[in-house]
Write a protein that holds these residues in place. Sequence first.
Motif, PDB file in Angstrom:
ATOM      1  N   ALA A 240      -0.266  48.440  13.904  1.00  0.00           N
ATOM      2  CA  ALA A 240       0.854  47.513  13.704  1.00  0.00           C
ATOM      3  C   ALA A 240       2.183  48.163  14.074  1.00  0.00           C
ATOM      4  CB  ALA A 240       0.874  47.035  12.254  1.00  0.00           C
ATOM      5  N   GLU A 241       2.321  49.462  13.761  1.00  0.00           N
ATOM      6  CA  GLU A 241       3.556  50.179  14.100  1.00  0.00           C
ATOM      7  C   GLU A 241       3.759  50.215  15.617  1.00  0.00           C
ATOM      8  OE1 GLU A 241       5.278  54.770  14.071  1.00  0.00           O
ATOM      9  OE2 GLU A 241       3.713  54.207  12.634  1.00  0.00           O
ATOM     10  N   ILE A 242       2.688  50.514  16.346  1.00  0.00           N
ATOM     11  CA  ILE A 242       2.772  50.575  17.801  1.00  0.00           C
ATOM     12  C   ILE A 242       3.107  49.193  18.376  1.00  0.00           C
ATOM     13  CG2 ILE A 242       1.408  50.899  19.909  1.00  0.00           C
ATOM     14  CD1 ILE A 242       2.333  53.485  18.572  1.00  0.00           C
ATOM     15  N   ALA A 243       2.439  48.163  17.869  1.00  0.00           N
ATOM     16  CA  ALA A 243       2.688  46.810  18.366  1.00  0.00           C
ATOM     17  C   ALA A 243       4.136  46.389  18.117  1.00  0.00           C
ATOM     18  CB  ALA A 243       1.729  45.831  17.699  1.00  0.00           C
ATOM     19  N   LYS A 244       4.670  46.745  16.960  1.00  0.00           N
ATOM     20  CA  LYS A 244       6.050  46.372  16.643  1.00  0.00           C
ATOM     21  C   LYS A 244       7.038  47.108  17.533  1.00  0.00           C
ATOM     22  CE  LYS A 244       9.165  45.561  12.765  1.00  0.00           C
ATOM     23  NZ  LYS A 244       9.346  45.624  11.294  1.00  0.00           N
ATOM     24  N   LEU A 245       6.794  48.406  17.761  1.00  0.00           N
ATOM     25  CA  LEU A 245       7.669  49.167  18.668  1.00  0.00           C
ATOM     26  C   LEU A 245       7.658  48.552  20.064  1.00  0.00           C
ATOM     27  CD1 LEU A 245       6.832  52.867  17.675  1.00  0.00           C
ATOM     28  CD2 LEU A 245       9.032  51.705  17.366  1.00  0.00           C
TER      29      LEU A 245
END
Length: 414
Positions: A385-390
Amino acid sequence: MQSLIKDINLAAEGRKKIDWVSNFMPTLNTLGDRFEAEQTFKGQTIVVSVHLEAKTAYLATVLKRGGADVIVTGSNPLSTQDDVAAGLVDMGLTVYAWYDCTEEEYFNFLNKALDHKPHIIIDDGGDLVNLLHTTRQDAKERLLGGSEETTTGVHRLYALENAKQLTFPMIAVNDSYCKYLFDNRYGTGQSVWDGIMRTTNLTVTGKNVVVAGYGWCGKGVAMRAKGLGAHVYVTEVDPIKAIEAVFDGFKVLPMIEAAKVGDIFCTVTGCKDVIVKEHYEVMKDKAILCNAGHFDCEVNVADLTELAVSHERVRQNIEGYTMADGRKLYVLAEGRLVNLAAGDGHPAEIMDLSFAMQALAAEHILHNGKDMEPKVYVLPHELDAEIAKLKLNSMGYDLDSLTQDQIDYLTKVN
């Protein structure tokens, strides 16, 4: 230890390629800034064995910014780009790789990399892991664990785990959402057709395309073929994937039937002997065969060589085989990964997601490897989720967020 590459004089062109992709990998850039500020990997040796082209090279430089001693080698004899290898050496990294190496040279490069006794490995296809469990167990003395990039390598890892032979923790990055949903589907889908079209200089529209395997990579290859105007046929052994292909609008046939109608064949199964002698015997004149699975065993070239009365290289990355009845069949990139052996691999924006996951996997192993059992792991969903948000933020998109009332509604016990 001194690098082994083809020609250091190619470095300037290699650095241009690396600089170019860096402009389109904002997620990895963000992680690189943090790694550099924190010196996350200071004192750590990381061996990277992934297809050695510009995006892989940029991942290696991001890890180096974090303080790591990074050793880079290829994961396929035909996917290394010599200018990129030279560019990395020019940037202070150690590289063992060159294009079109022999099998002996390929494994020599892997062994040279393992001589550095890594703390962390990043593997693609499982050859590093295999060596560390067989002839190079001595190289594990500092090893915390590692990660695996592709489906074939993950299959090999689970085979080791199931046999209770895996001796260190490995993260199956391939099985993370931000890898397989995007890299395998959109990355493979685009890069396979890029490799085929630039190699053959032929149209796709109007042709019968046979895609063997309807996993995430196969879905991408079939979807892009359809978008290019092809009539798409799918072969499968899994009834669930087969019905999905039917519902997606594709015709499903056994390979022996598809072999009679196909103009272009692409195998994406991760298995061996997908196209063999009985299929060659019924193929149309001038059929084109290629593979996008990790190993060059899906299109059985030995069977084709045995059937052919002659064969020759008709164009770079195209071998032509003449059958006894005069038909000609063409194999691209010797049956190796067509998107990398005959192209530049996945687009930079796609690899931005995949290699951000690899960077986080390396960090996860660094902080947790000593306490992890020798098993195959998937990164926590929070990191996906962190990667997708970035990535979304870098593209100018934003998200809604749940209110506390909505959270309570979704989590309350009825």
